[in-house]
Each structure stands twice: as C-alpha cells, then as structure tokens.
Design a protein around this motif. Structure first.
Motif, mmCIF file in Angstrom:
data_model
loop_
_atom_site.group_PDB
_atom_site.id
_atom_site.type_symbol
_atom_site.label_atom_id
_atom_site.label_comp_id
_atom_site.label_asym_id
_atom_site.label_seq_id
_atom_site.Cartn_x
_atom_site.Cartn_y
_atom_site.Cartn_z
ATOM 1 N N GLY A 44 30.884 41.687 36.178
ATOM 2 C CA GLY A 44 30.801 43.049 36.697
ATOM 3 C C GLY A 44 32.185 43.646 36.942
ATOM 4 O O GLY A 44 33.209 42.981 36.776
ATOM 5 N N PRO A 45 32.226 44.914 37.374
ATOM 6 C CA PRO A 45 33.505 45.602 37.602
ATOM 7 C C PRO A 45 34.351 44.949 38.692
ATOM 8 O O PRO A 45 35.563 45.102 38.710
ATOM 9 C CB PRO A 45 33.098 47.025 37.990
ATOM 10 C CG PRO A 45 31.647 46.961 38.334
ATOM 11 C CD PRO A 45 31.077 45.769 37.639
ATOM 12 N N GLU A 46 33.725 44.207 39.587
ATOM 13 C CA GLU A 46 34.476 43.540 40.647
ATOM 14 C C GLU A 46 35.421 42.469 40.091
ATOM 15 O O GLU A 46 36.359 42.051 40.753
ATOM 16 C CB GLU A 46 33.506 42.915 41.660
ATOM 17 C CG GLU A 46 34.174 42.557 42.966
ATOM 18 C CD GLU A 46 33.183 42.180 44.049
ATOM 19 O OE1 GLU A 46 33.491 41.236 44.787
ATOM 20 O OE2 GLU A 46 32.126 42.823 44.152
ATOM 21 N N ALA A 47 35.192 42.057 38.843
ATOM 22 C CA ALA A 47 36.019 41.018 38.219
ATOM 23 C C ALA A 47 37.252 41.598 37.533
ATOM 24 O O ALA A 47 37.886 40.922 36.740
ATOM 25 C CB ALA A 47 35.191 40.227 37.217
ATOM 26 N N ALA A 48 37.622 42.830 37.842
ATOM 27 C CA ALA A 48 38.746 43.468 37.162
ATOM 28 C C ALA A 48 40.109 43.013 37.675
ATOM 29 O O ALA A 48 41.107 43.149 36.977
ATOM 30 C CB ALA A 48 38.625 44.991 37.279
ATOM 31 N N GLU A 49 40.186 42.493 38.880
ATOM 32 C CA GLU A 49 41.468 42.074 39.455
ATOM 33 C C GLU A 49 41.859 40.692 38.938
ATOM 34 O O GLU A 49 40.993 39.822 38.786
ATOM 35 C CB GLU A 49 41.383 42.046 40.981
ATOM 36 C CG GLU A 49 41.152 43.405 41.591
ATOM 37 C CD GLU A 49 42.235 44.405 41.240
ATOM 38 O OE1 GLU A 49 43.428 44.041 41.301
ATOM 39 O OE2 GLU A 49 41.886 45.541 40.885
ATOM 40 N N PRO A 50 43.154 40.468 38.692
ATOM 41 C CA PRO A 50 43.589 39.173 38.129
ATOM 42 C C PRO A 50 43.147 37.949 38.921
ATOM 43 O O PRO A 50 42.752 36.946 38.331
ATOM 44 C CB PRO A 50 45.110 39.289 38.088
ATOM 45 C CG PRO A 50 45.370 40.753 37.985
ATOM 46 C CD PRO A 50 44.271 41.415 38.784
ATOM 47 N N ASP A 51 43.171 37.997 40.259
ATOM 48 C CA ASP A 51 42.758 36.798 41.010
ATOM 49 C C ASP A 51 41.266 36.532 40.830
ATOM 50 O O ASP A 51 40.836 35.385 40.749
ATOM 51 C CB ASP A 51 43.147 36.884 42.492
ATOM 52 C CG ASP A 51 42.482 38.031 43.233
ATOM 53 O OD1 ASP A 51 42.051 39.018 42.595
ATOM 54 O OD2 ASP A 51 42.401 37.945 44.476
ATOM 55 N N ARG A 52 40.478 37.584 40.699
ATOM 56 C CA ARG A 52 39.042 37.403 40.460
ATOM 57 C C ARG A 52 38.796 36.920 39.031
ATOM 58 O O ARG A 52 37.853 36.167 38.787
ATOM 59 C CB ARG A 52 38.296 38.701 40.739
ATOM 60 C CG ARG A 52 38.363 39.039 42.222
ATOM 61 C CD ARG A 52 37.711 40.335 42.540
ATOM 62 N NE ARG A 52 37.880 40.630 43.955
ATOM 63 C CZ ARG A 52 37.858 41.839 44.444
ATOM 64 N NH1 ARG A 52 37.664 42.878 43.668
ATOM 65 N NH2 ARG A 52 38.009 42.036 45.729
#
Length: 131
Positions: A44-52
């Motif tokens: 999902g869009p929440e996975a856009a950050e490098p740590d995620r």
C-alpha cells in the motif's frame, strides 16, 4: 563421444552464470520477478518511505525466499529490481528498525538482520493492502 566444443561452451556458460567476487556480493542478488512483482503490487501507499520499504523487503526475503538472515546486499537488490538506487544509508535505516521499532533484530555478522515477529506482523497488517 561428447563434442569437446559443446563441453567447453557449457563450462563457460556455467562459469558465467554466477557472478563472482566483490561485484557479486554488492550487486549479485536480484529477487525473482515472478514472486517479487506481485508482492510489490500488494504494498500500500504507506510503504513509500525507505525504512518501510526495508522492512517490507525483509519480509519478502523471509516469507518468499525463506531467508532466516537478511543481508544488506539482498535488500539493495530489491531496490535495484524496482529501478531504484538502494538508499545510501541502508544500514542505518535497518539499524533504526532494530533500535526504534524492533521490526528487525541484529544478525550474527555486521550488515545482517533477522525479521522479528513484530516486523512480520507490521508488514502483514499495515503495508500489504487487503486487495
């Protein structure tokens, strides 16, 4: 009789099929597209950050590739498979996931980690869309 030229060619292909040396350890790993592509599509869009992304890729390596120990070059290979450069601070991002969120645990060697149950649950419940 086996044709000596065919034998030679087969040996050359086998030798070239597996990268060796420093380049192999840095750039060698690529996740299998038939599993990695559909996995990435579910994020999902929440996975856009490098740590995620790091914890999502660690989950992929653990769940689909059956890796107990996750290595920095494998995480980097997941970024490269998407046409993205691996974050220059990849090790620090992973260490943050160890220290801050406890999604990863340190491995036995530097640059290695294991996915924790908390990390696996976070990916399953927060990053993988329920499509």
């Amino acid at each position: 009789h086996a044709n000596p030229r065919l034998q030679r060619d087969r040996v050359a292909i086998e030798r070239d099929a597996e990268p060796r040396g420093a380049v192999a350890s840095e750039l060698g790993y690529r996740p299998p597209a038939q599993e990695f592509g559909p996995f990435v599509q579910k994020l999902g869009p929440e996975a856009a950050e490098p740590d995620r992304q790091v914890v999502a890729f660690a989950f992929f390596l653990w769940n689909y590739q059956k890796r107990e120990v996750i290595r920095a070059n494998e995480l980097g290979g997941c970024f490269r498979a998407l046409g993205l450069p691996a974050p220059p601070n990849l090790n620090e991002l992973a260490e943050g996931l160890v220290q801050r969120l406890r999604f990863l645990a340190p491995g036995a060697e530097p640059g290695t980690w294991t996915l924790t149950t908390k990390g696996a649950n976070y990916v399953k419940t927060r990053l993988l869309g329920t499509q």
